[in-house]
Design a protein around this motif. Structure first.
Motif, PDB file in Angstrom:
ATOM      1  N   GLY A  89     -40.550 -19.192 -43.951  1.00  0.00           N
ATOM      2  CA  GLY A  89     -39.139 -19.262 -43.590  1.00  0.00           C
ATOM      3  C   GLY A  89     -38.342 -19.903 -44.702  1.00  0.00           C
ATOM      4  N   ARG A  90     -37.060 -19.798 -44.565  1.00  0.00           N
ATOM      5  CA  ARG A  90     -36.124 -20.346 -45.544  1.00  0.00           C
ATOM      6  C   ARG A  90     -36.204 -21.880 -45.580  1.00  0.00           C
ATOM      7  NH1 ARG A  90     -30.200 -18.057 -45.646  1.00  0.00           N
ATOM      8  NH2 ARG A  90     -30.046 -18.275 -47.871  1.00  0.00           N
ATOM      9  N   ALA A  92     -35.512 -24.263 -42.413  1.00  0.00           N
ATOM     10  CA  ALA A  92     -35.649 -23.464 -41.186  1.00  0.00           C
ATOM     11  C   ALA A  92     -36.343 -24.257 -40.079  1.00  0.00           C
ATOM     12  CB  ALA A  92     -36.422 -22.176 -41.462  1.00  0.00           C
ATOM     13  N   GLN A 139     -37.227 -18.723 -38.255  1.00  0.00           N
ATOM     14  CA  GLN A 139     -35.810 -18.464 -38.493  1.00  0.00           C
ATOM     15  C   GLN A 139     -34.995 -19.494 -37.721  1.00  0.00           C
ATOM     16  OE1 GLN A 139     -34.106 -15.701 -40.126  1.00  0.00           O
ATOM     17  NE2 GLN A 139     -32.194 -16.681 -39.568  1.00  0.00           N
ATOM     18  N   GLU A 192     -28.803 -20.702 -38.881  1.00  0.00           N
ATOM     19  CA  GLU A 192     -28.632 -20.041 -40.174  1.00  0.00           C
ATOM     20  C   GLU A 192     -27.823 -18.755 -40.026  1.00  0.00           C
ATOM     21  OE1 GLU A 192     -31.436 -17.607 -43.336  1.00  0.00           O
ATOM     22  OE2 GLU A 192     -32.362 -19.141 -42.101  1.00  0.00           O
ATOM     23  N   SER A 221     -30.316 -13.929 -42.793  1.00  0.00           N
ATOM     24  CA  SER A 221     -31.758 -14.136 -42.821  1.00  0.00           C
ATOM     25  C   SER A 221     -32.299 -13.817 -44.208  1.00  0.00           C
ATOM     26  CB  SER A 221     -32.434 -13.226 -41.792  1.00  0.00           C
ATOM     27  OG  SER A 221     -33.832 -13.370 -41.844  1.00  0.00           O
ATOM     28  N   VAL A 273     -37.751 -18.679 -33.401  1.00  0.00           N
ATOM     29  CA  VAL A 273     -36.383 -19.122 -33.615  1.00  0.00           C
ATOM     30  C   VAL A 273     -36.359 -20.625 -33.350  1.00  0.00           C
ATOM     31  CG1 VAL A 273     -33.985 -18.950 -32.861  1.00  0.00           C
ATOM     32  CG2 VAL A 273     -35.430 -16.901 -32.905  1.00  0.00           C
ATOM     33  N   ALA A 313     -30.424 -14.626 -34.402  1.00  0.00           N
ATOM     34  CA  ALA A 313     -31.682 -14.997 -35.060  1.00  0.00           C
ATOM     35  C   ALA A 313     -32.818 -14.106 -34.570  1.00  0.00           C
ATOM     36  CB  ALA A 313     -31.993 -16.465 -34.808  1.00  0.00           C
ATOM     37  N   HIS A 369     -32.582 -10.745 -36.270  1.00  0.00           N
ATOM     38  CA  HIS A 369     -33.080 -10.804 -37.653  1.00  0.00           C
ATOM     39  C   HIS A 369     -34.600 -10.723 -37.679  1.00  0.00           C
ATOM     40  CE1 HIS A 369     -29.174 -11.520 -39.353  1.00  0.00           C
ATOM     41  NE2 HIS A 369     -29.029 -12.690 -38.759  1.00  0.00           N
ATOM     42  N   LEU A 370     -35.258 -11.457 -36.787  1.00  0.00           N
ATOM     43  CA  LEU A 370     -36.717 -11.446 -36.762  1.00  0.00           C
ATOM     44  C   LEU A 370     -37.269 -10.097 -36.308  1.00  0.00           C
ATOM     45  CD1 LEU A 370     -37.382 -15.039 -35.388  1.00  0.00           C
ATOM     46  CD2 LEU A 370     -37.900 -14.174 -37.686  1.00  0.00           C
TER      47      LEU A 370
END
Length: 147
Positions: free
Chosen positions: A11-12, A15, A75, A79, A82, A100, A114, A117-118
């Motif tokens: 993850g970022r 996250a 995620q 945020e 993504s 999430v 979120a 995005h996943l």
């Protein structure tokens, strides 16, 4: 977490990967910036967010995934956007679970975004958690134990 399966967290930056590791292992929650790939209790592999954020490190994530049984795409609900590209999960030959995080800090709309995005990244199973409050974490742990 007392699993014999190795779990890789991607993850970022910020996250919530490290905090999720701490919560899943019933550790005291302490912020620390993950600087390198770290193996925690021999069953969790925590990665720096920069490895996902910088495309030239994606190969390192692929190599690291060889040591994992399950991969968590983490995620943050807070945020915008993504770092997971569409169908990113297809590059890994492992079960991928979407998580999430920070649901205690986000609106229902942010959580839904979120999750989208996943799902676009290719995750099939999703969990919504708060590592701070513990909400949803036990459901995730139980699922990972039976996976």
């Amino acid at each position: 977490m007392n699993s014999s399966k190795r779990i890789l967290l991607l993850g970022r930056t910020s996250a919530g990967k490290t905090t999720l590791c701490q919560r899943m292992n019933h550790e005291e929650l302490k912020y620390r910036k993950t600087q390198t790939v770290q193996i925690i209790y021999e069953n969790m592999i925590d990665t720096p967010g920069e490895y996902l954020e910088r495309r030239n490190y994606w190969g390192a994530l692929m190599v690291t995934s060889a040591d994992a049984d399950i991969i968590l795409f983490v995620q943050s609900a807070t945020e915008d956007g993504s770092m997971f590209p569409p169908a990113y999960a297809s590059g890994f030959a492992k079960p991928i679970v979407g998580v999430v995080t920070k649901c205690d800090l986000a609106s229902a709309h942010q959580i839904a975004d979120a999750k989208k995005h996943l799902m676009m990244a290719g995750t099939k199973k999703l969990f919504t958690v708060s590592s701070i409050t513990g909400w949803g974490v036990e459901d995730l742990v139980r699922y990972l134990d039976i996976l």
